[in-house]
Write a protein that holds these residues in place. Sequence first.
Motif, PDB file in Angstrom:
ATOM      1  N   PHE A 251       0.824  -1.213   0.000  1.00 11.97           N
ATOM      2  CA  PHE A 251       0.000   0.000   0.000  1.00 11.97           C
ATOM      3  C   PHE A 251       0.859   1.265   0.000  1.00 11.97           C
ATOM      4  CE2 PHE A 251      -3.797  -2.432   2.061  1.00 11.97           C
ATOM      5  CZ  PHE A 251      -4.060  -3.015   0.837  1.00 11.97           C
ATOM      6  N   ILE A 256      -1.728   4.123  -0.838  1.00 10.84           N
ATOM      7  CA  ILE A 256      -2.945   3.828  -0.067  1.00 10.84           C
ATOM      8  C   ILE A 256      -2.573   3.813   1.413  1.00 10.84           C
ATOM      9  CG2 ILE A 256      -4.586   1.975   0.477  1.00 10.84           C
ATOM     10  CD1 ILE A 256      -4.472   1.249  -2.537  1.00 10.84           C
ATOM     11  N   ASP A 257      -3.453   4.359   2.232  1.00 11.54           N
ATOM     12  CA  ASP A 257      -3.178   4.416   3.661  1.00 11.54           C
ATOM     13  C   ASP A 257      -3.708   3.159   4.353  1.00 11.54           C
ATOM     14  OD1 ASP A 257      -2.614   5.098   6.239  1.00 11.54           O
ATOM     15  OD2 ASP A 257      -4.314   6.471   6.452  1.00 11.54           O
ATOM     16  N   THR A 258      -2.785   2.328   4.832  1.00 15.26           N
ATOM     17  CA  THR A 258      -3.161   1.059   5.459  1.00 15.26           C
ATOM     18  C   THR A 258      -4.104   1.264   6.647  1.00 15.26           C
ATOM     19  OG1 THR A 258      -0.989   0.233   4.830  1.00 15.26           O
ATOM     20  CG2 THR A 258      -2.226  -1.099   6.400  1.00 15.26           C
ATOM     21  N   THR A 260      -6.365   3.543   7.074  1.00  9.66           N
ATOM     22  CA  THR A 260      -7.716   3.782   6.546  1.00  9.66           C
ATOM     23  C   THR A 260      -8.332   2.470   6.065  1.00  9.66           C
ATOM     24  OG1 THR A 260      -7.017   5.980   5.835  1.00  9.66           O
ATOM     25  CG2 THR A 260      -9.034   5.121   4.851  1.00  9.66           C
ATOM     26  N   VAL A 261      -7.518   1.663   5.387  1.00 11.54           N
ATOM     27  CA  VAL A 261      -7.999   0.368   4.892  1.00 11.54           C
ATOM     28  C   VAL A 261      -8.439  -0.514   6.061  1.00 11.54           C
ATOM     29  CG1 VAL A 261      -7.287  -1.798   3.781  1.00 11.54           C
ATOM     30  CG2 VAL A 261      -6.627   0.405   2.771  1.00 11.54           C
ATOM     31  N   ARG A 455       1.734   3.828   5.221  1.00 14.05           N
ATOM     32  CA  ARG A 455       0.858   4.966   4.992  1.00 14.05           C
ATOM     33  C   ARG A 455       1.164   5.645   3.670  1.00 14.05           C
ATOM     34  NH1 ARG A 455      -1.211   7.033  10.628  1.00 14.05           N
ATOM     35  NH2 ARG A 455      -3.033   7.047   9.281  1.00 14.05           N
TER      36      ARG A 455
ATOM     37  N   PRO B 145      -6.553  -2.148  -6.804  1.00 15.07           N
ATOM     38  CA  PRO B 145      -6.472  -0.729  -6.448  1.00 15.07           C
ATOM     39  C   PRO B 145      -5.776   0.049  -7.566  1.00 15.07           C
ATOM     40  CG  PRO B 145      -5.671  -2.108  -4.640  1.00 15.07           C
ATOM     41  CD  PRO B 145      -5.893  -3.014  -5.806  1.00 15.07           C
ATOM     42  N   MET B 220     -15.049   6.122   1.391  1.00  9.33           N
ATOM     43  CA  MET B 220     -13.607   5.934   1.252  1.00  9.33           C
ATOM     44  C   MET B 220     -13.011   7.187   0.608  1.00  9.33           C
ATOM     45  SD  MET B 220     -12.497   2.889   2.255  1.00  9.33           S
ATOM     46  CE  MET B 220     -13.295   3.459   3.721  1.00  9.33           C
ATOM     47  N   LYS B 224      -9.260   3.663  -5.199  1.00  4.60           N
ATOM     48  CA  LYS B 224      -8.247   2.632  -4.969  1.00  4.60           C
ATOM     49  C   LYS B 224      -8.276   2.131  -3.528  1.00  4.60           C
ATOM     50  CE  LYS B 224      -4.404   5.937  -4.387  1.00  4.60           C
ATOM     51  NZ  LYS B 224      -3.123   6.402  -4.942  1.00  4.60           N
ATOM     52  N   THR B 225      -8.594   3.010  -2.576  1.00  2.00           N
ATOM     53  CA  THR B 225      -8.662   2.567  -1.183  1.00  2.00           C
ATOM     54  C   THR B 225      -9.843   1.616  -0.979  1.00  2.00           C
ATOM     55  OG1 THR B 225      -7.630   4.625  -0.463  1.00  2.00           O
ATOM     56  CG2 THR B 225      -8.735   3.344   1.227  1.00  2.00           C
TER      57      THR B 225
END
Lengths: 457, 457
Positions: A251, A256-258, A260-261, A455, B145, B220, B224-225
């Motif tokens: 991520f 992509i912010d882990t 948030t995931v 992050r 993603p 989201m 992608k997230t």
Amino acid sequence: MKKIMDMTPDELKNALITGSVTVCVVGIGRIGLPTALSFANSGLFTIGLDINSELVKNINSGIYPLKDEPEYDIIFDKVINEKKFFATTDIKKSVTKADIILLSLPTPMDKNNVPDYSALRSVGKQLSEYLSEGSIVIIESTIEPGFVENEFVSIIEGLQNRLKVEKNFAIGVCPETANPGEIMVDFTKLPRLVAGINENITNLIHEIYHFVFPVELIHMPNCKTASAVKLTTNVFRDVNIAFVNELSLLFEKLGIDTMTVLKAAQSKYNFQVHYPGAGVGGPCLPVNSYQILNSGKNVGIDSLKLVKACREINESMPQHVIELLQDCFAESNLDVKGSTILILGISYKPNVKDIQLSPAEPIIQKLSELGAHIRIFDPYFVNEKVYGIQSEDNLNNALVESDAALIITAHKEFLDIEPYLFSSKLKNKILVDSRGIVDPKTAKNIGLIFRGLGRGI
Amino acid sequence: MKKIMDMTPDELKNALITGSVTVCVVGIGRIGLPTALSFANSGLFTIGLDINSELVKNINSGIYPLKDEPEYDIIFDKVINEKKFFATTDIKKSVTKADIILLSLPTPMDKNNVPDYSALRSVGKQLSEYLSEGSIVIIESTIEPGFVENEFVSIIEGLQNRLKVEKNFAIGVCPETANPGEIMVDFTKLPRLVAGINENITNLIHEIYHFVFPVELIHMPNCKTASAVKLTTNVFRDVNIAFVNELSLLFEKLGIDTMTVLKAAQSKYNFQVHYPGAGVGGPCLPVNSYQILNSGKNVGIDSLKLVKACREINESMPQHVIELLQDCFAESNLDVKGSTILILGISYKPNVKDIQLSPAEPIIQKLSELGAHIRIFDPYFVNEKVYGIQSEDNLNNALVESDAALIITAHKEFLDIEPYLFSSKLKNKILVDSRGIVDPKTAKNIGLIFRGLGRGI
């Protein structure tokens, strides 16, 4: 008195109630001491046996050694005063007196990550000499499935003909499930597994633990199954942390912010969250995974792929954290060499004073090799020599004297630090957060050169 | 009417309430059809688009195709009668009419396990031609993603200058979370993720789904997230099934019963149970793991070790099940070659009629190669041709004519079979259970030559 292994459960219950049973806890460390104190506090005369003579001396002088285990300090004073408990280094005197021998010995790894049962084996040999006939030996240490049946019984039986399992001594397991830092809570809430060499012994071990601990006791069909359960639950965590660590690496690259995931993923009813970090340490998880791997090897399974991959990932995280830090230095056109880096937190997990197999160690070692000056601030290690470094006693001062800070442990004391503190105090405003504490957007907004593990942005 | 992408959330809400919005669901299969029916049932005129002309013809003739999805049969009749819904193969006519285009297209793998987005790409190209200005495209299919941002937007924008994202069309995602066999329950209970190409669009997509589905909608930060969350929750399951599969192989050799271990492990508050089995199939889990692996490759991560190991283990389980069966034949001094083996259950999971990527396929293929005659009994496939074999309609008769039985799917119809049925009917009393249904001790007691996956004894 009838020998304890020959009692019925009811007879044993009476013997426990009347306090006519003596307990010896072998190994009175992080788990063993609270265990011994619990037994003593239930009214049973309890001997704590350890090879650490300074620990034994301190305990017998009334000095409670576990500062981060609430409530046990009070019990300690009580049972010492009541003379229900004392410590000793003399295995002969203590074991011969005991009806119940609990083994709470460390089962660490050697430098090649091979599980090391030498403490248990060594004690086993001495039990072979000193064990009183009719007594029950209970292993609380985490062992590989089959260790009792295939090895430990023969060690105790030894070469003489004095002892024969099920005939004149009994054995079983009750794997400890306590988390350092919250042992009192765990000992009063978490269910425990009990298994004896036969069903009668399982029932007797049940009576013993039922007398001391107000928790659910789950009977296992045999010792090896109990060990398998203990390892399964812990390796499950190691594997799932490896999974989120692996995702974090991906991520970061995907932006992509882990965190948030993971927050959103928890809305899925069948998802259980674990968090990424600088590595997985402590006395349990890493060792337990190698115990499972070793069990595999012993039955000809060359490699348990998933557990092996899990260890490789978790052991690679310290290096990744260093790379995040190097990224920040590169972005700032600064050299790691000659810089001063403040390590925030060295414990292997939050809110305890414990650095066993902590990822802090390889990180500090590598950064030192890269020529950085290392400072350490950890609220659980104030003004102490750790990893050859005298730790700091004041966060502000430590920040002012450092170029960069690196959060390794999510101690509760770090959760409320105002991010502005880092940007206003640090000489070069570099912050790496391996525990998802600092919001990446805030960090950028206040001018930090920031990397957060997992992050991506 | 104002173009839908330019509406405020309140304007869109009104348009939805007055039914003045037209929806086109592209792909009306296992998930797409119930989705389309839900939209139509909420009062919106809904077109179902599919390339499968027979499916389209059947639907328009009032024949409901999903026999294992309760409640949607009634909704189907209702919306067909009310003329709120019809199906078509004509993309031009349907897409040009629609304000909202939902893409519920399959995202399978090719033979080399590379995710195959050709259905989405092909539809994307046609959207580029036919999309009405101002409409919103929402992808429900599971994608990697970045697929929307890096690829799909440009496909729709195409080479002409007609369409420009955020200017005259909008796009977003709302990954489906439904489980085949229980879609109505899932559509009314499970939270869903929504993400648009910008925050306004996220809010509009929220209004759309909020109008149709009474579920929590989680916003989201970007498409992608949302895709990352969807993949994380599913790959989590694939990984954890691989973990218990790996343990099962170990515990068989250690003489430990995995089902006993897993039952006891559930007493640990932070353990989440998954079960071993003959393999992991279906339209989601295996593909999702390869999607994550592919995402890694695309950003230069050569191999996500843990996910790779997970797939290797789960894909090796069919072979292991065959070996358990071969063990039984060896124990009975019988040859697999020339024997008749009854496969119990071919669906990839219990209680559905679905064999997508089911482990039954490689098992049947391999056993056929070994010279076995294969019979199939599956209550969801009665008297049907599957894998080139005419399936059975009577379990008793099938058992009587077989040497051995092999349970692959834990259909509810199998859970209550009296084990004695196997020993009394089968010609050679061989039973392999890959799903923990039959108790190994009972099996031995009644004279079965038995192997249970993970069930060491």
